[in-house]
Motif scaffolding. Structure first.
Motif, PDB file in Angstrom:
ATOM      1  N   GLU A  85       0.805  -1.225   0.000  1.00  0.00           N
ATOM      2  CA  GLU A  85       0.000   0.000   0.000  1.00  0.00           C
ATOM      3  C   GLU A  85       0.846   1.288   0.000  1.00  0.00           C
ATOM      4  OE1 GLU A  85      -2.994  -0.737  -0.468  1.00  0.00           O
ATOM      5  OE2 GLU A  85      -4.065   1.131  -0.165  1.00  0.00           O
ATOM      6  N   ILE A  88       2.296   1.972  -3.379  1.00  0.00           N
ATOM      7  CA  ILE A  88       1.300   2.247  -4.413  1.00  0.00           C
ATOM      8  C   ILE A  88       0.566   3.566  -4.161  1.00  0.00           C
ATOM      9  CG2 ILE A  88      -0.873   1.431  -5.419  1.00  0.00           C
ATOM     10  CD1 ILE A  88       0.195  -1.439  -4.986  1.00  0.00           C
ATOM     11  N   MET A  89       0.241   3.851  -2.894  1.00  0.00           N
ATOM     12  CA  MET A  89      -0.511   5.096  -2.651  1.00  0.00           C
ATOM     13  C   MET A  89       0.056   5.960  -1.524  1.00  0.00           C
ATOM     14  SD  MET A  89      -2.750   4.902   0.258  1.00  0.00           S
ATOM     15  CE  MET A  89      -4.214   5.778  -0.253  1.00  0.00           C
ATOM     16  N   HIS A 137       5.051   5.319  -8.376  1.00  0.00           N
ATOM     17  CA  HIS A 137       4.792   5.558  -9.799  1.00  0.00           C
ATOM     18  C   HIS A 137       4.665   7.031 -10.148  1.00  0.00           C
ATOM     19  CE1 HIS A 137       0.662   5.207  -8.138  1.00  0.00           C
ATOM     20  NE2 HIS A 137       0.386   6.140  -9.001  1.00  0.00           N
ATOM     21  N   TYR A 145       2.343  -3.862  -9.861  1.00  0.00           N
ATOM     22  CA  TYR A 145       1.856  -3.431  -8.546  1.00  0.00           C
ATOM     23  C   TYR A 145       1.318  -4.642  -7.798  1.00  0.00           C
ATOM     24  CZ  TYR A 145       1.908   1.119 -10.830  1.00  0.00           C
ATOM     25  OH  TYR A 145       2.279   2.250 -11.508  1.00  0.00           O
ATOM     26  N   PRO A 147      -0.718  -5.031  -4.446  1.00  0.00           N
ATOM     27  CA  PRO A 147      -1.303  -4.310  -3.315  1.00  0.00           C
ATOM     28  C   PRO A 147      -1.438  -5.163  -2.054  1.00  0.00           C
ATOM     29  CG  PRO A 147      -3.012  -4.924  -4.867  1.00  0.00           C
ATOM     30  CD  PRO A 147      -1.722  -5.419  -5.439  1.00  0.00           C
ATOM     31  N   LEU A 171      -3.232 -13.257 -10.448  1.00  0.00           N
ATOM     32  CA  LEU A 171      -3.773 -12.431  -9.372  1.00  0.00           C
ATOM     33  C   LEU A 171      -5.175 -12.917  -8.981  1.00  0.00           C
ATOM     34  CD1 LEU A 171      -2.785  -8.963 -10.865  1.00  0.00           C
ATOM     35  CD2 LEU A 171      -1.599 -10.108  -9.016  1.00  0.00           C
ATOM     36  N   VAL A 176      -5.669 -10.705  -3.720  1.00  0.00           N
ATOM     37  CA  VAL A 176      -5.502  -9.269  -3.995  1.00  0.00           C
ATOM     38  C   VAL A 176      -6.376  -8.488  -3.031  1.00  0.00           C
ATOM     39  CG1 VAL A 176      -5.680  -7.437  -5.713  1.00  0.00           C
ATOM     40  CG2 VAL A 176      -5.020  -9.725  -6.418  1.00  0.00           C
ATOM     41  N   LYS A 177      -5.765  -7.929  -1.988  1.00  0.00           N
ATOM     42  CA  LYS A 177      -6.503  -7.177  -0.979  1.00  0.00           C
ATOM     43  C   LYS A 177      -5.714  -5.906  -0.677  1.00  0.00           C
ATOM     44  CE  LYS A 177      -9.856 -10.132  -0.198  1.00  0.00           C
ATOM     45  NZ  LYS A 177     -10.059 -10.382  -1.611  1.00  0.00           N
ATOM     46  N   PHE A 178      -6.448  -4.832  -0.318  1.00  0.00           N
ATOM     47  CA  PHE A 178      -5.765  -3.552  -0.057  1.00  0.00           C
ATOM     48  C   PHE A 178      -5.370  -3.396   1.410  1.00  0.00           C
ATOM     49  CE2 PHE A 178      -8.282  -1.366  -3.727  1.00  0.00           C
ATOM     50  CZ  PHE A 178      -7.579  -2.127  -4.635  1.00  0.00           C
TER      51      PHE A 178
END
Lengths: 179, 231
Positions: A85, A88-89, A137, A145, A147, A171, A176-178
């Motif tokens: 995370e 990515i963000m 990015h 990516y 996540p 995936l 695939v979980k945030f």
């Protein structure tokens, strides 16, 4: 044939994503057979000694050293993976993003209830703090990516094996979980 | 009441007069993603995630009534990519920190991001400065996560029908406000309903916390819309 070379780094993160890499459990023995590690906190190699195939980066960029390190990885790695995370963000460090840096520093070093006669650190040795925390990015090109906070070990393993075998990334919904 | 025949992606569906595309699709076992739409509330057409193409024209499926012979395109690469871009926009224009959100795993925005496999948004993060309001006795209201779907505005009313929540300000500063007196009178059941109505973690009940463990939450194992497609 020589083994693919992997490098990893933790920028503004908590090292949880590296812990999740270790969470692949006994598969790590297979991983060591499959790849060679270069610059990484796992083997404590501090500088790149050769060009790498895959660079895995955890954490976002919160200071000038992070940016420098990230650019170094882009230069030395064919494929760059943003892991987790924060990469990515911006993740939890990015919770300061809506607040001016001056306010953040004053809160942490001057006005915090546990501080007596505080000063804001300003030594030349210290990296400059950025105006906000940037995801990877927004600074360099990222190829993949993964996540999660942290990403699930199975996600990391599936992705690495797919990359090493030259197949499309696997995936499945369950991994695939945030969070 | 006469039956209306129409198609979604070539599949023959039937509807009753007055039904919207979303309602008719749902009863025919076709999933059209929705965020601002909620069963029992008047459709708002606010989020546009349900956008479908009818005769080459994009329209919100939650507010468009079905017409006889309509040919609806729903599950096409172009429409799905547009939906993914709406999800990405909603992610970058708020502060959606999934790892620290109590709604994570039960969040419809997050579930849609999983379904459309959003790995990183294509737009730059905006990091708006939004406030958290803890003044309501049974709820806290986190502006960071709000997507202005208006589900709380439409669905939460006091006993005499007055609205508890409403929009304040305009444009980029628009946010959900509340009537302090009416909000203070919300009971436990209403607070629970408010949290259920909110598709994201903007309305969270106080004094409950993380009730369901990771792995057992609503969207941990099944994608959003999965039940409808299996049925």
């Amino acid at each position: 044939m020589s083994k693919p070379v992997v490098a990893t780094a933790s920028l503004a993160g908590c090292f949880g994503c590296h812990m999740s890499v270790l969470d692949i459990d006994e598969r790590i023995l297979t991983l060591i057979d499959l790849v060679e590690f270069n610059k990484s906190p796992i083997d404590d190699i501090k500088t790149f000694t050769k060009q790498c195939d895959i660079g895995i980066i955890e954490g976002g960029c919160c200071n000038s050293e992070n940016v420098e390190n990230l650019r170094l990885f882009r230069k030395h790695c064919k494929i760059l993976i943003a892991l987790g995370e924060c990469a990515i963000m911006g993740g939890l460090p990015a919770m300061r993003n809506g607040i001016p840096v001056k306010e953040c520093l004053e809160e942490a070093y001057l006005n915090c209830p546990t501080v007596d006669d505080g000063i804001i650190p300003n030594d030349d040795e210290l990296p400059m703090i950025l105006d906000r925390v940037y995801p990877l990015h927004e600074i360099v090109k990222i190829d993949y990516y993964l996540p999660g906070c942290p990403p699930m070990a199975d996600l990391i393993w599936n992705a690495l094996v797919a990359l090493l075998e030259g197949k499309p990334l696997d995936l499945p919904y369950e991994v695939v979980k945030f969070d | 009441m006469s039956e209306i025949k129409f198609t979604i992606d070539g599949k023959e569906c039937t509807a009753r007069a007055g039904q919207t595309i979303v309602e008719a699709a749902s009863s025919s076992g076709v999933y059209i993603p929705t965020l601002c739409n909620y069963d029992g509330l008047k459709p708002a057409g606010a989020c546009r995630i349900c956008t479908v193409s009818v005769a080459g024209r994009n329209m919100a499926a939650c507010t468009t009534p079905v017409a006889s012979g309509m040919m609806v395109e729903n599950n096409t690469p172009e429409i799905n990519d547009m939906r993914k871009s709406i999800i990405e926009m909603l992610f970058v224009e708020g502060n959606h920190m999934c790892p620290v959100c109590e709604k994570s795993g039960n969040c419809e925005l997050q579930a849609l991001a999983y379904r459309y496999l959003m790995l990183a948004p294509r737009f730059p993060y905006l990091w708006p400065r939004r406030s958290v309001d803890a003044s309501i006795p049974k709820l806290y209201k986190d502006g960071n996560r709000c997507i202005q779907c208006l589900r709380c505005v439409r669905g939460i009313t006091a006993a005499d029908g007055r609205k508890v929540f409403g929009l304040v300000d305009r444009g980029g500063r628009v946010r959900i406000g509340h009537d302090p007196e009416l909000a203070a009178s919300l009971g436990e059941e209403q607070a629970k309903r408010a949290m259920e109505l909110c598709p994201v973690g903007s309305l969270i009940r106080k004094g409950v916390g993380y009730a369901v463990p990771i792995g057992k939450r609503k969207y941990d194992g099944t994608p959003i819309g999965g039940e409808l497609e299996r049925a």
